[in-house]
Design a protein around this motif. Structure first.
Motif, mmCIF file in Angstrom:
data_model
loop_
_atom_site.group_PDB
_atom_site.id
_atom_site.type_symbol
_atom_site.label_atom_id
_atom_site.label_comp_id
_atom_site.label_asym_id
_atom_site.label_seq_id
_atom_site.Cartn_x
_atom_site.Cartn_y
_atom_site.Cartn_z
ATOM 1 N N LEU A 77 0.643 -1.173 0.204
ATOM 2 C CA LEU A 77 0.101 -0.058 0.009
ATOM 3 C C LEU A 77 0.797 1.348 -0.021
ATOM 4 O O LEU A 77 0.482 2.246 -0.564
ATOM 5 C CB LEU A 77 -0.863 -0.073 1.091
ATOM 6 C CG LEU A 77 -2.317 -0.767 1.212
ATOM 7 C CD1 LEU A 77 -2.948 -0.884 2.595
ATOM 8 C CD2 LEU A 77 -3.283 -0.491 0.046
ATOM 9 N N LYS A 78 1.958 1.098 0.729
ATOM 10 C CA LYS A 78 2.815 2.477 1.024
ATOM 11 C C LYS A 78 3.462 2.747 -0.533
ATOM 12 O O LYS A 78 3.582 3.893 -1.011
ATOM 13 C CB LYS A 78 3.963 2.293 2.027
ATOM 14 C CG LYS A 78 4.884 3.220 1.836
ATOM 15 C CD LYS A 78 4.502 4.361 3.174
ATOM 16 C CE LYS A 78 5.790 5.057 3.361
ATOM 17 N NZ LYS A 78 5.487 6.481 2.542
ATOM 18 N N ILE A 80 2.271 1.684 -3.573
ATOM 19 C CA ILE A 80 1.187 2.423 -4.307
ATOM 20 C C ILE A 80 0.747 3.562 -4.304
ATOM 21 O O ILE A 80 0.829 4.430 -5.005
ATOM 22 C CB ILE A 80 0.087 1.300 -4.233
ATOM 23 C CG1 ILE A 80 0.394 0.096 -4.965
ATOM 24 C CG2 ILE A 80 -1.226 1.950 -5.129
ATOM 25 C CD1 ILE A 80 -0.486 -1.040 -4.493
ATOM 26 N N SER A 81 0.507 4.050 -2.861
ATOM 27 C CA SER A 81 0.442 5.541 -2.504
ATOM 28 C C SER A 81 1.677 6.404 -2.844
ATOM 29 O O SER A 81 1.080 7.571 -3.397
ATOM 30 C CB SER A 81 0.266 5.396 -0.905
ATOM 31 O OG SER A 81 -0.082 6.935 -0.485
ATOM 32 N N ASP A 82 2.647 6.105 -2.442
ATOM 33 C CA ASP A 82 3.993 6.811 -2.680
ATOM 34 C C ASP A 82 4.036 7.065 -4.341
ATOM 35 O O ASP A 82 4.136 8.203 -5.061
ATOM 36 C CB ASP A 82 5.256 6.243 -2.241
ATOM 37 C CG ASP A 82 5.326 6.521 -0.770
ATOM 38 O OD1 ASP A 82 4.566 7.079 -0.064
ATOM 39 O OD2 ASP A 82 6.438 5.720 -0.384
ATOM 40 N N ARG A 84 1.567 6.983 -6.439
ATOM 41 C CA ARG A 84 0.651 7.702 -7.089
ATOM 42 C C ARG A 84 0.809 9.281 -6.649
ATOM 43 O O ARG A 84 0.380 10.294 -7.634
ATOM 44 C CB ARG A 84 -0.720 7.375 -6.486
ATOM 45 C CG ARG A 84 -1.945 8.119 -6.895
ATOM 46 C CD ARG A 84 -3.234 7.756 -6.288
ATOM 47 N NE ARG A 84 -4.369 8.386 -7.061
ATOM 48 C CZ ARG A 84 -5.365 8.822 -6.197
ATOM 49 N NH1 ARG A 84 -5.605 8.420 -5.011
ATOM 50 N NH2 ARG A 84 -6.372 9.637 -6.578
ATOM 51 N N TYR A 85 1.162 9.482 -5.223
ATOM 52 C CA TYR A 85 1.667 11.023 -4.973
ATOM 53 C C TYR A 85 2.564 11.490 -6.025
ATOM 54 O O TYR A 85 2.574 12.923 -6.241
ATOM 55 C CB TYR A 85 2.048 10.764 -3.824
ATOM 56 C CG TYR A 85 2.244 12.241 -3.101
ATOM 57 C CD1 TYR A 85 1.303 13.061 -2.666
ATOM 58 C CD2 TYR A 85 3.573 12.741 -2.863
ATOM 59 C CE1 TYR A 85 1.494 14.306 -2.163
ATOM 60 C CE2 TYR A 85 3.894 14.072 -2.355
ATOM 61 C CZ TYR A 85 2.786 14.830 -1.961
ATOM 62 O OH TYR A 85 3.204 16.088 -1.378
#
Length: 161
Positions: A77-78, A80-82, A84-85
């Motif tokens: 998740l980290k 994927i989130s990074d 995207r950001y």
């Protein structure tokens, strides 16, 4: 007139095992057939495996089956989130980029209920078990709960009988 008995010989009842004779070691409850990961696997491949097998993470091993890390849903998740950001492509990300390398392990000969205490203190969901430097299994919180169910009805203190 002789009276015949139809009652057969009685077998002596087997004594229930005392708690100290029941297997309560981590190695008796750990999962041995593990889904493992490699450092070069892509994050999305790991995500697919986690979802398909309904697991929340797993050990990362090298070609010699030596533990090199742990990868979890949170690590994925980290990533994927990074990505995207920062608007970065996700396809290139590997397990080696996100796995935890400082991994706590447990001794397979440890009492499974002592392991329960360590789970509570550490907030980990799983601990790998090593033998001679090689990954031989993994104990999870669910494995400890299974051990508790098997012990149901027995005293928790091996000294009491």
């Amino acid at each position: 007139m002789a009276i015949k008995s139809f009652q057969g010989s009685r077998r002596q009842q087997q004594k229930l095992k005392a708690v100290d004779q029941l297997p309560v070691r981590v190695c008796d409850y750990m999962t041995k057939d593990l889904i493992t990961f490699r450092t070069d696997q892509k994050i999305f491949e790991v995500v697919e495996i986690l979802i398909r097998h309904r697991i929340s993470g797993g050990p990362v091993v090298n070609d010699n089956n030596e533990l090199v890390g742990i990868i979890s849903e949170g690590d994925c998740l980290k990533q994927i989130s990074d990505n995207r950001y920062y608007n970065m492509p996700v396809e290139k990300d590997t397990v080696g980029d996100r796995m935890m390398t400082n991994v706590d392990t447990l001794d397979g000969n440890m009492n499974v209920f002592d392991a329960a205490s360590i789970f509570l203190e550490s907030k980990h969901r799983r601990f790998p078990i090593l033998e001679n430097g090689k990954l031989v299994g993994q104990i999870s919180q669910k494995d400890v709960l299974k051990a508790a169910l098997e012990m149901k009805g027995h005293t928790w203190d091996p000294k009491e009988k």
